[in-house]
Design a protein around this motif. Structure first.
Motif, PDB file in Angstrom:
ATOM      1  N   THR A  77       0.892  -1.163   0.000  1.00  0.00           N
ATOM      2  CA  THR A  77       0.000   0.000   0.000  1.00  0.00           C
ATOM      3  C   THR A  77       0.932   1.215   0.000  1.00  0.00           C
ATOM      4  O   THR A  77       2.148   1.049   0.095  1.00  0.00           O
ATOM      5  CB  THR A  77      -0.926   0.075   1.240  1.00  0.00           C
ATOM      6  OG1 THR A  77      -0.187   0.593   2.342  1.00  0.00           O
ATOM      7  CG2 THR A  77      -1.520  -1.285   1.583  1.00  0.00           C
ATOM      8  N   PRO A 115      -7.758  -5.066  16.922  1.00  0.00           N
ATOM      9  CA  PRO A 115      -8.587  -5.169  15.716  1.00  0.00           C
ATOM     10  C   PRO A 115      -7.832  -4.800  14.441  1.00  0.00           C
ATOM     11  O   PRO A 115      -6.763  -4.216  14.494  1.00  0.00           O
ATOM     12  CB  PRO A 115      -9.703  -4.157  15.984  1.00  0.00           C
ATOM     13  CG  PRO A 115      -9.114  -3.177  16.935  1.00  0.00           C
ATOM     14  CD  PRO A 115      -8.120  -3.919  17.769  1.00  0.00           C
ATOM     15  N   VAL A 118     -15.550  -0.148  13.614  1.00  0.00           N
ATOM     16  CA  VAL A 118     -14.674  -0.786  12.625  1.00  0.00           C
ATOM     17  C   VAL A 118     -13.777   0.277  11.994  1.00  0.00           C
ATOM     18  O   VAL A 118     -14.191   1.432  11.826  1.00  0.00           O
ATOM     19  CB  VAL A 118     -15.500  -1.527  11.543  1.00  0.00           C
ATOM     20  CG1 VAL A 118     -16.381  -0.559  10.757  1.00  0.00           C
ATOM     21  CG2 VAL A 118     -14.592  -2.292  10.580  1.00  0.00           C
ATOM     22  N   LEU A 176      -6.186   8.677  16.793  1.00  0.00           N
ATOM     23  CA  LEU A 176      -5.703   7.541  17.583  1.00  0.00           C
ATOM     24  C   LEU A 176      -4.271   7.184  17.210  1.00  0.00           C
ATOM     25  O   LEU A 176      -3.543   6.628  18.009  1.00  0.00           O
ATOM     26  CB  LEU A 176      -6.589   6.310  17.357  1.00  0.00           C
ATOM     27  CG  LEU A 176      -8.075   6.481  17.659  1.00  0.00           C
ATOM     28  CD1 LEU A 176      -8.816   5.162  17.446  1.00  0.00           C
ATOM     29  CD2 LEU A 176      -8.289   6.978  19.093  1.00  0.00           C
ATOM     30  N   PRO A 183      -6.449  -0.236  20.187  1.00  0.00           N
ATOM     31  CA  PRO A 183      -5.800  -1.196  21.076  1.00  0.00           C
ATOM     32  C   PRO A 183      -4.358  -1.490  20.661  1.00  0.00           C
ATOM     33  O   PRO A 183      -3.505  -1.753  21.493  1.00  0.00           O
ATOM     34  CB  PRO A 183      -6.676  -2.439  20.928  1.00  0.00           C
ATOM     35  CG  PRO A 183      -8.018  -1.903  20.522  1.00  0.00           C
ATOM     36  CD  PRO A 183      -7.731  -0.711  19.679  1.00  0.00           C
ATOM     37  N   MET A 198      -2.049   0.399  19.853  1.00  0.00           N
ATOM     38  CA  MET A 198      -1.034   1.354  20.272  1.00  0.00           C
ATOM     39  C   MET A 198      -0.445   1.008  21.644  1.00  0.00           C
ATOM     40  O   MET A 198       0.498   1.634  22.087  1.00  0.00           O
ATOM     41  CB  MET A 198      -1.611   2.778  20.291  1.00  0.00           C
ATOM     42  CG  MET A 198      -2.073   3.283  18.931  1.00  0.00           C
ATOM     43  SD  MET A 198      -0.785   3.268  17.661  1.00  0.00           S
ATOM     44  CE  MET A 198       0.113   4.777  18.071  1.00  0.00           C
TER      45      MET A 198
HETATM   46  O1  TXA Z   1      -1.275   2.125   6.899  1.00  0.00           O
HETATM   47  C1  TXA Z   1      -1.945   1.285   7.466  1.00  0.00           C
HETATM   48  O2  TXA Z   1      -2.922   1.568   8.162  1.00  0.00           O
HETATM   49  C2  TXA Z   1      -1.493  -0.186   7.303  1.00  0.00           C
HETATM   50  C3  TXA Z   1      -1.729  -0.588   5.862  1.00  0.00           C
HETATM   51  C4  TXA Z   1      -1.470  -2.043   5.644  1.00  0.00           C
HETATM   52  O3  TXA Z   1      -3.003  -0.234   5.462  1.00  0.00           O
HETATM   53  N1  TXA Z   1      -2.177  -1.018   8.232  1.00  0.00           N
HETATM   54  C5  TXA Z   1      -1.924  -1.029   9.554  1.00  0.00           C
HETATM   55  O4  TXA Z   1      -2.603  -1.979  10.272  1.00  0.00           O
HETATM   56  O5  TXA Z   1      -1.104  -0.302  10.063  1.00  0.00           O
HETATM   57  P1  TXA Z   1      -2.213  -2.427  11.760  1.00  0.00           P
HETATM   58  O6  TXA Z   1      -3.076  -3.578  12.025  1.00  0.00           O
HETATM   59  O7  TXA Z   1      -0.753  -2.682  11.845  1.00  0.00           O
HETATM   60  O8  TXA Z   1      -2.652  -1.235  12.653  1.00  0.00           O
HETATM   61  C6  TXA Z   1      -4.041  -0.981  12.812  1.00  0.00           C
HETATM   62  C7  TXA Z   1      -4.293  -0.137  14.012  1.00  0.00           C
HETATM   63  C8  TXA Z   1      -4.074  -0.852  15.312  1.00  0.00           C
HETATM   64  O9  TXA Z   1      -3.395  -0.012  16.213  1.00  0.00           O
HETATM   65  C9  TXA Z   1      -5.481  -1.160  15.783  1.00  0.00           C
HETATM   66  O10 TXA Z   1      -5.560  -1.261  17.174  1.00  0.00           O
HETATM   67  C10 TXA Z   1      -6.257   0.016  15.234  1.00  0.00           C
HETATM   68  O11 TXA Z   1      -5.670   0.231  13.976  1.00  0.00           O
HETATM   69  N2  TXA Z   1      -7.694  -0.278  15.057  1.00  0.00           N
HETATM   70  C11 TXA Z   1      -8.250  -1.159  14.215  1.00  0.00           C
HETATM   71  N3  TXA Z   1      -9.589  -1.202  14.383  1.00  0.00           N
HETATM   72  C12 TXA Z   1      -9.896  -0.314  15.341  1.00  0.00           C
HETATM   73  C13 TXA Z   1     -11.116   0.105  15.973  1.00  0.00           C
HETATM   74  N4  TXA Z   1     -12.287  -0.399  15.655  1.00  0.00           N
HETATM   75  N5  TXA Z   1     -11.022   1.048  16.928  1.00  0.00           N
HETATM   76  C14 TXA Z   1      -9.829   1.576  17.260  1.00  0.00           C
HETATM   77  N6  TXA Z   1      -8.664   1.223  16.713  1.00  0.00           N
HETATM   78  C15 TXA Z   1      -8.676   0.280  15.767  1.00  0.00           C
END
Ligand code: TXA
Ligand code: MG
Length: 667
Positions: A327, A357, A412, A488, A524, A526
C-alpha cells in the motif's frame, strides 16, 4: 654420533626460527614434534631430555623438521589434531579442525536435548570432527554428513569408527544437497563451509596454503557457499528446526542477510573467544504451539495494476488465503475481511494479540459505506477530501463484520488506500480486505517486500512485490465514533489537514508517550511494544550541531568502551543529513570504511516525511548489521513530524537524551 633429545630439540628450534617461525612457536613446534617422533608425552620427553636418540629416531626427526621448515602444518605431519579434547585423525588434503569451530559445536549442543532423538545434517564435514563431537555428547543423535571430497569421507569414516559412532552417522560423498533425498527433513543443519574471499586468499599464512583450497575458498566475496546452502537448508528443515553456520569474522551482517532472504527467522550471531563474529543461527518459521503448517510462499514482482496475476491473487484472498501486498503506507497482510476463518489466520501468522482489531481496506467510497453502521456527514466530507490516501476512519460497525476483525468492539476501522496495486487487488478479490501491517507483531512495519519475506516467508501464500512504499509509515487513524473526533494514531495525513475539515479534534496526549501500560488506549494496537528493532533505541533531542558533537564523542569513544556502550554489537546512528554533514570527518568515514558503526542518513530535518520514509528500513537494517544499540535523532513535532516522533518514541520505549547546544546532556 646420535644427538641427545636436548640437542635435537635446540637444533630443530634454530632451524625453525631461520625458516621464519616466531621464537616461541619454534620452541613449541620443535618440542611437540620431538615428542611425537619419540612417541613420548611432553613430560616424559622432559624427563628423558638427556637420553640419546637412536640413529633411526634422529633421522626420522630431521626429516619431520624439514616438513615443518616448509611450513607444512604440524597436524599433517603427526596425522592428528586436538579438537575440544578429542584426538582427531587428519591427513594431508583434509581441512584441519580449528579451535574456533568449537563455537559451532557449542551452539549446536545448546539446541539439542540429551533425552530427545534428533536428526542432524552436516554439510562439508571434512575430517568429521564436528559431527563426531556432537554424536559423542548426544547419545540419541542420528546424523548424515556430506562432503565432496572422497579423501575427507575416508578420514571421517575412520574417525567415526575409532570413537564407535559409525552406526549413528551416515557419510555421503556429494556436493551440498545433491545426494540428499529431497523428502528427508532434519531438526538441525550445520556447516563450516569455505568462506575465505579472493582478497583474503592472497594474504593467508603459508601453512594454510597446505590445506585444500576447496575447503577454504568461498568465491570472490567468500559468500558462495552460504548462498548455495541456506535456501536449500530451509526447505530441508523440520518446523522449528534450526540451521547453524560458521562464518568469517567480517561476514556476520552479510550472512544474516542470506539467512533472512532464505526465510529464516530468530537470527542470531555468536562470537568466538576473541569477540569476533563466528557463528550465525536461524530458525525455520512456524511453531508447534501454533500448529502452523509451513507453506512455500509465492513471490511475485508486480509493477502495474493491470498485471493479470492480480486476478489470481484476488482469488486466493477470496478463497481464504493470506496475501501480502503493497500500500502507499506499508505492506499489508491481507485476508478476506468477511471470512472470520481467513482473518484468524492473520492473527496466527503475525503472532498478533486477539484484542487488536484490523483495518478493512476498500476500493471505493461505496465499499466503505457498506461496512459502516452509521456514516455521518463528517465521515463523508473527510472521505471526499482525503480518500484515497493514508488515512483510516473508525466508525460504528455494520452488523455483518466478523467479530475478530473488530476484536469484539462495536466500531470498525476502514481505509481506502491510494496505491494502484492495492486497489486492483481489492477489486479482484471482490471483498473488503482485512490487512494489518505485514510484519511479525512488535517488529517494525515492512516498507519493502523483502521485509515481509523476512518476517512471514513460509507462513503465507503470496507476497506481491510492488517496490518500496511511498510513505513508509502507517496511516493516520481518526476515531469518528466520538465527537469531537480524536486522532488515535498520527500518520502522514496531518492533524492540520483533518482540522480544516472537521473544525475540532480532541487532543490526544498519549500519542507522544511511550507508556503502554496505563489506561487502555482506544486503538488497542497502540499499547503494544511496537516498531521495535532488536537493539534498544535512544532518541537524541537537540540542534544538529549538538547532536553531531554528541555522536562524534560516542563514535570516538566506541572502540575503547564498546561493550559498555552497546552491550554486544556495534552502535547504529540514524541522523539527519545536516548532522552527518557536521560530524568529525575521520569518525564518519570510519563508519563506511570499516563498518565499525552502522549509519543511516535520514534525510533533511526540514523534511520529516523523508525521515518517516526511511525509518523502518533503517531499524531493520540495524538488526541485520548486528547493531547493539541505536541512537536516532529527533525531528520537530509538527506536521508530518508528529507521526515520525510517535513511532520513534514507541520504538525507544521513551529513552531520550536532551542535549544543550554544546552537546552536553541536560541534567
Ligand atoms: O497504513 C496502514 O494503516 C497499514 C496498511 C497495511 O493499510 N495497516 C496497519 O494496520 O497499520 P495495523 O493492524 O498494523 O494497525 C491498525 C491499528 C491498530 O493499532 C489497531 O488497534 C487500530 O488500527 N484499530 C483497528 N480497528 C480499530 C477500531 N475499531 N477502533 C480503534 N482502533 C482500531
Ligand atoms: Mg502494525
Amino acid at each position: 654420533m646420535p644427538p641427545t633429545a636436548r640437542m635435537a630439540y635446540s637444533q630443530a628450534r634454530m632451524r625453525l626460527v631461520q625458516a621464519g617461525y616466531q621464537e616461541e612457536d619454534a620452541g613449541r613446534a620443535a618440542r611437540d614434534l620431538l615428542a611425537f617422533c619419540l612417541d613420548k608425552d611432553g613430560l616424559k620427553l622432559l624427563l628423558d631430555f638427556d637420553d640419546k636418540l637412536s640413529q633411526e629416531e634422529a633421522l626420522g626427526f630431521i626429516a619431520a623438521v624439514g616438513r615443518l621448515e616448509s611450513h607444512e602444518p604440524m597436524a599433517y605431519i603427526t596425522g592428528k589434531q586436538d579438537f575440544g579434547g578429542l584426538d582427531i585423525m587428519v591427513s594431508p588434503g583434509v581441512l584441519i579442525p580449528r579451535q574456533d569451530t568449537m563455537v559451532l559445536v557449542e551452539q549446536a549442543l545448546s539446541r539439542i536435548r540429551e533425552d530427545e532423538p534428533v536428526r542432524i545434517l552436516e554439510l562439508g564435514s571434512g575430517s568429521g570432527a564436528v559431527i563426531l563431537a556432537l554424536a559423542l555428547a548426544r547419545p540419541l543423535l542420528q546424523g548424515l554428513a556430506v562432503d565432496v571430497d572422497p579423501l575427507a569421507i575416508r578420514t571421517a569414516e575412520e574417525n567415526l569408527r575409532r570413537f564407535g559412532v559409525s552406526q549413528r552417522i551416515r557419510l555421503v560423498q556429494g556436493s551440498w544437497f545433491d545426494e540428499i533425498d529431497e523428502h528427508t527433513t532434519f531438526d538441525l543443519i550445520l556447516s563450516n563451509p569455505p568462506y575465505i574471499s579472493a582478497a583474503e586468499m592472497r594474504g593467508l599464512p603459508s601453512s594454510v596454503k597446505w590445506e585444500p583450497e576447496k575447503a577454504l575458498y568461498g568465491g570472490q566475496d567468500g559468500m558462495d557457499a552460504y548462498r548455495a546452502i541456506l535456501p536449500a537448508a530451509y526447505q530441508a528443515l523440520a518446523i522449528d528446526g534450526c540451521c547453524l553456520v560458521e562464518i568469517g569474522w567480517k561476514q556476520g551482517a552479510a550472512v544474516r542477510d542470506v539467512f533472512a532472504k532464505a526465510g529464516f527467522c530468530k537470527l542470531e550471531v555468536f562470537c568466538d573467544d576473541g569477540g569476533r563474529d563466528r557463528v550465525v543461527v536461524g530458525y525455520r518459521t512456524g511453531t508447534r504451539d501454533s500448529c502452523m503448517e509451513t507453506k512455500k510462499t509465492k513471490y511475485w514482482k508486480i509493477t502495474y495494476p493491470g498485471d493479470p496475476r492480480l486476478l489470481e491473487a484476488g482469488q486466493m484472498i477470496r478463497a481464504g488465503g493470506l496475501v501480502a501486498f503493497p500500500t502507499e503506507t506499508v505492506y499489508g497482510l491481507g485476508a478476506n475481511g468477511l471470512d472470520d476463518t481467513a482473518v484468524g489466520k492473520i492473527f496466527t501468522a503475525k503472532g498478533r494479540p486477539a484484542d487488536n482489531p484490523l483495518i478493512l481496506h476498500v476500493a471505493s467510497l461505496d465499499g466503505a459505506k457498506a461496512l459502516a453502521g452509521n456514516w455521518d456527514a463528517r465521515a463523508q466530507s473527510i472521505a471526499e477530501k482525503l480518500w484515497p490516501g493514508p488515512l483510516t476512519m473508525v466508525v460504528s460497525a455494520a452488523s455483518h463484520i466478523p467479530g475478530n476483525v473488530r476484536a469484539g468492539l462495536d466500531t470498525v476501522a476502514i481505509r481506502y488506500p491510494s496505491e494502484p496495486i492495492a486497489l486492483a487487488l481489492i477489486e479482484a478479490a471482490g471483498v473488503p480486505i482485512a490487512a494489518p501491517s505485514a510484519n511479525i507483531s512488535g517488529r517494525p512495519s515492512p516498507t519493502k517486500a523483502e521485509h515481509v519475506m523476512e518476517d512471514l516467508g513460509g507462513k503465507i501464500d503470496l507476497v506481491i512485490d510492488g517496490g518500496p512504499c511511498k510513505v513508509g509509515i502507517e496511516s493516520t487513524i481518526i476515531d469518528l465514533s466520538v465527537d469531537p473526533p480524536e486522532i488515535l494514531r498520527p500518520g502522514s495525513t496531518t492533524r492540520e489537514a483533518l482540522l480544516s475539515i472537521v473544525g475540532e479534534i480532541t487532543d490526544n496526549e498519549r500519542l507522544m508517550q511511550a507508556d503502554r501500560s496505563s489506561s487502555a488506549p482506544k486503538a488497542p494496537g497502540m499499547k503494544y511494544r511496537h516498531y521495535a528493532p532488536a537493539a534498544p533505541v535512544t532518541i537524541l533531542i537537540g540542534e544538529p550541531e549538538a547532536v553531531a558533537v554528541y555522536a562524534d564523542r560516542l563514535m570516538q569513544g566506541y572502540s575503547a568502551s564498546a561493550a559498555a556502550l552497546t552491550g554486544q554489537g556495534k552502535p547504529g546512528f540514524l541522523l539527519s543529513e545536516e548532522t552527518w554533514g557536521m560530524l568529525h570527518r575521520d569518525a564518519s568515514q570510519a563508519i563506511w570504511a570499516d563498518r565499525m558503526y552502522y549509519g543511516c542518513s535520514m534525510g533533511s530535518r526540514a523534511k520529516p516525511a523523508e525521515m518517516g520514509n526511511r525509518l523502518y528500513d533503517a531499524l531493520r537494517e540495524s538488526d541485520k548489521e548486528g547493531v547493539g544499540r541505536i541512537w536516532a535523532e529527533a525531528c520537530m513535532v509538527e506536521g508530518q513530524g508528529v507521526a515520525v516522533m510517535n513511532r520513534l518514541i514507541k520504538a525507544s520505549g521513551g529513552s531520550m537524551i536532551r542535549l544543550r547546544d554544546n552537546g552536553e546532556e541536560w541534567e
